[in-house]
Each structure stands twice: as structure tokens, then as C-alpha cells.
Design an enzyme around this catalytic site. Structure first.
Site, PDB file in Angstrom:
ATOM      1  N   LYS A  13       0.815  -1.308   0.021  1.00 35.16           N
ATOM      2  CA  LYS A  13      -0.001   0.015   0.106  1.00 35.16           C
ATOM      3  C   LYS A  13       0.913   1.347   0.046  1.00 35.16           C
ATOM      4  CE  LYS A  13      -1.157  -0.392   4.921  1.00 35.16           C
ATOM      5  NZ  LYS A  13       0.113  -1.166   5.257  1.00 35.16           N
ATOM      6  N   ARG A 127      12.510  -5.500   1.642  1.00 31.16           N
ATOM      7  CA  ARG A 127      12.499  -4.106   1.224  1.00 31.16           C
ATOM      8  C   ARG A 127      13.476  -3.110   1.849  1.00 31.16           C
ATOM      9  NH1 ARG A 127       6.385  -2.363   3.951  1.00 31.16           N
ATOM     10  NH2 ARG A 127       7.224  -2.544   6.120  1.00 31.16           N
ATOM     11  N   ARG A 172       3.542  -7.286  14.056  1.00 33.78           N
ATOM     12  CA  ARG A 172       3.002  -6.315  13.338  1.00 33.78           C
ATOM     13  C   ARG A 172       1.626  -7.213  12.785  1.00 33.78           C
ATOM     14  NH1 ARG A 172       7.656  -4.250  10.131  1.00 33.78           N
ATOM     15  NH2 ARG A 172       6.203  -2.806   9.036  1.00 33.78           N
TER      16      ARG A 172
HETATM   17  P1  AMP Z   1       3.982   1.444   8.990  1.00 36.99           P
HETATM   18  O1  AMP Z   1       5.074   2.077   8.227  1.00 36.99           O
HETATM   19  O2  AMP Z   1       2.379   1.762   8.711  1.00 36.99           O
HETATM   20  O3  AMP Z   1       4.011  -0.306   8.857  1.00 36.99           O
HETATM   21  O4  AMP Z   1       3.850   1.616  10.710  1.00 36.99           O
HETATM   22  C1  AMP Z   1       4.962   1.391  11.365  1.00 36.99           C
HETATM   23  C2  AMP Z   1       4.616   1.453  12.899  1.00 36.99           C
HETATM   24  O5  AMP Z   1       4.007   2.665  13.261  1.00 36.99           O
HETATM   25  C3  AMP Z   1       3.392   0.567  13.312  1.00 36.99           C
HETATM   26  O6  AMP Z   1       3.823  -1.125  13.504  1.00 36.99           O
HETATM   27  C4  AMP Z   1       2.690   1.252  14.480  1.00 36.99           C
HETATM   28  O7  AMP Z   1       3.745   0.653  15.477  1.00 36.99           O
HETATM   29  C5  AMP Z   1       2.822   2.568  14.119  1.00 36.99           C
HETATM   30  N1  AMP Z   1       1.454   2.991  13.555  1.00 36.99           N
HETATM   31  C6  AMP Z   1       1.602   3.539  12.114  1.00 36.99           C
HETATM   32  N2  AMP Z   1       0.278   3.879  11.814  1.00 36.99           N
HETATM   33  C7  AMP Z   1      -0.376   3.809  13.018  1.00 36.99           C
HETATM   34  C8  AMP Z   1      -1.728   3.907  13.428  1.00 36.99           C
HETATM   35  N3  AMP Z   1      -2.580   4.350  12.725  1.00 36.99           N
HETATM   36  N4  AMP Z   1      -2.297   3.496  14.464  1.00 36.99           N
HETATM   37  C9  AMP Z   1      -1.382   3.090  15.586  1.00 36.99           C
HETATM   38  N5  AMP Z   1       0.058   2.930  15.336  1.00 36.99           N
HETATM   39  C10 AMP Z   1       0.446   3.210  14.130  1.00 36.99           C
END
Ligand code: AMP
Length: 215
Positions: A13, A127, A172
Site C-alpha cells: 500500500k 524491502r 505487526r
Molecule cells: P507502518 O509504516 O504503517 O507499517 O507503521 C509502522 C509502525 O508505526 C506500526 O507498526 C505502528 O507501531 C505505528 N503506526 C503507524 N500507523 C499507526 C496507526 N494508525 N495506529 C497505531 N500505530 C501506528
């Protein structure tokens, strides 16, 4: 156009949000990127979020809602935006609707990227990105055209995310199934939800997304 790209970590995404945002000229809002920036700059939010992110858990709704609230007030969001990684809980989805209603806006399109877990783990482990311009790459699907040199800016400074390892990815994914997946019925009821095959190649996914946007 307010669009939510929805799916587990590693489903593609972020890559698609970057491509589409450039194409239709609306901002790509990634709460993960915003939080990583906050961690890097050691802001109060960053200090609170750092260890939670490293463990692969979700940061509190309050923190991410405030980040998004501040960001969508900016003038560059007035024609819409693409959300990547937000909302991640039903409360975040409901709070987003409340924020948008006060601005006479609404979520127009939610696209769910379906991908199986093993493919996700392999994608995430592969990645990396350019540390200077942020262009994303993958050992398995998208290497720089010239080895060791970023296609976009010519830099040789490549980085890998700290939380892109097998143990953290499992955490995650756990958070995704427990807290994030339950959002889907909420958007299904609002008749804005579409599913696509997140394992298709990058160009086919972009084409599919563009046709959903134009509908
Ligand atoms: P991502 O880059 O979207 O995979 O996000 C990396 C990390 O940031 C996640 O594993 C969460 O710890 C935190 N995070 C990002 N977006 C959110 C969200 N909407 N709600 C809670 N934690 C978030």
C-alpha cells in the site's frame, strides 16, 4: 478524493500510495512515515512512540489521531489525500469520519490489499529504501536499475527499517488481525470498500487502483 489504502504491513500500500499520489497530485499521508520522522527528530511524540514501534505494537489512538488531525488541516489536503496505515483501529476509523464530517468531507474509497502471510514476510524482509529521497525498493521485486544507485536521485545511501525483521513482522501481523482487520465491516457497510490482489505486479495494481479512482 479521500482514499484509504488498507491492508497488512508489506502488502504494497505504501508503494502504491506514492505512485498514485504523484499521478493524481494529492498528498500521501502515511502515519508510519510521520511517526518515524517524529522518532528521528526526538519530538515528544517520537519519544513516546519509538519503543512501541520497535516492538511491532500499535501506537495509541490518541497520538495518531492528533497527528492526522494536524496534517489534514494543511491547505495541500483541500482536494483530498491518500491515507496509508491509518486508520488502524475501529476507533481511528470513527474518529476520522468525525473529523471529515466537520470539514464537509468523507472517505470516498477504501481499497483492501489481500496478500497471504508468507508472501508478506518475504516482501517485508526484502524491502529497503533510499535514505535520501525515500524511493522504495525490494530485493525480490524492485531493485535499482543500476546496482547500488537510487533510480530517482542517484544516492548510494540505502536504508532498511528497524522493524522490518521476522520477529517484529509477526507482532505487526498479530496487531493487524486483532485490531485493524475488524475495520473492514465498518467500511463495507458504508459501501466504499473494494478488494484487490496485493500480490499482482506493481503496474497491474496501479492500473486497478486508477480504474477504481476514475469510477
Ligand atoms: P507502518 O509504516 O504503517 O507499517 O507503521 C509502522 C509502525 O508505526 C506500526 O507498526 C505502528 O507501531 C505505528 N503506526 C503507524 N500507523 C499507526 C496507526 N494508525 N495506529 C497505531 N500505530 C501506528
Amino acid at each position: 478524493m479521500i482514499m484509504v489504502l488498507f491492508g497488512p504491513p508489506g502488502c504494497g500500500k505504501g508503494t502504491q500510495a506514492g505512485i498514485i499520489a504523484k499521478d493524481i497530485e494529492i498528498p500521501h499521508l502515511s502515519t508510519g512515515d510521520m511517526l518515524r520522522d517524529a522518532v528521528k527528530s526526538k519530538t515528544e511524540t517520537g519519544l513516546k512512540a519509538a519503543s512501541i514501534m520497535e516492538e511491532g505494537k500499535l501506537v495509541s489512538d490518541e497520538i495518531v489521531i492528533n497527528i492526522i488531525k494536524d496534517r489534514i488541516c494543511n491547505s495541500d489536503c483541500k482536494n483530498g489525500f491518500i491515507l496509508d496505515g491509518f486508520p488502524r483501529t475501529v476507533s481511528q476509523a470513527k474518529e476520522l469520519d468525525i473529523m471529515l464530517t466537520t470539514e464537509n468531507m468523507k472517505v470516498d474509497l477504501v481499497v483492501d490489499f489481500s496478500v497471504n502471510d508468507e508472501a508478506l514476510i518475504s516482501r517485508i524482509e526484502g524491502r529497503f529504501s533510499c535514505g535520501d529521497c525515500g524511493e522504495g525498493y525490494n530485493d525480490h521485486t524492485k531493485l535499482p536499475t543500476k546496482e547500488g544507485i537510487c533510480d530517482e536521485c542517484g544516492s548510494s545511501n540505502f536504508i532498511r527499517r528497524k522493524d522490518d525483521n521476522r520477529a517484529t513482522v509477526s507482532k505487526r501481523l498479530e496487531a493487524y488481525y486483532k485490531d485493524t482487520l475488524p475495520i473492514l465491516p465498518y467500511y463495507k457497510e458504508k459501501k466504499v470498500l473494494h478488494s484487490i490482489d496485493g500480490l499482482a505486479d506493481i503496474d497491474s495494481v496501479t492500473t486497478e487502483l486508477m480504474s477504481l479512482i476514475k469510477k
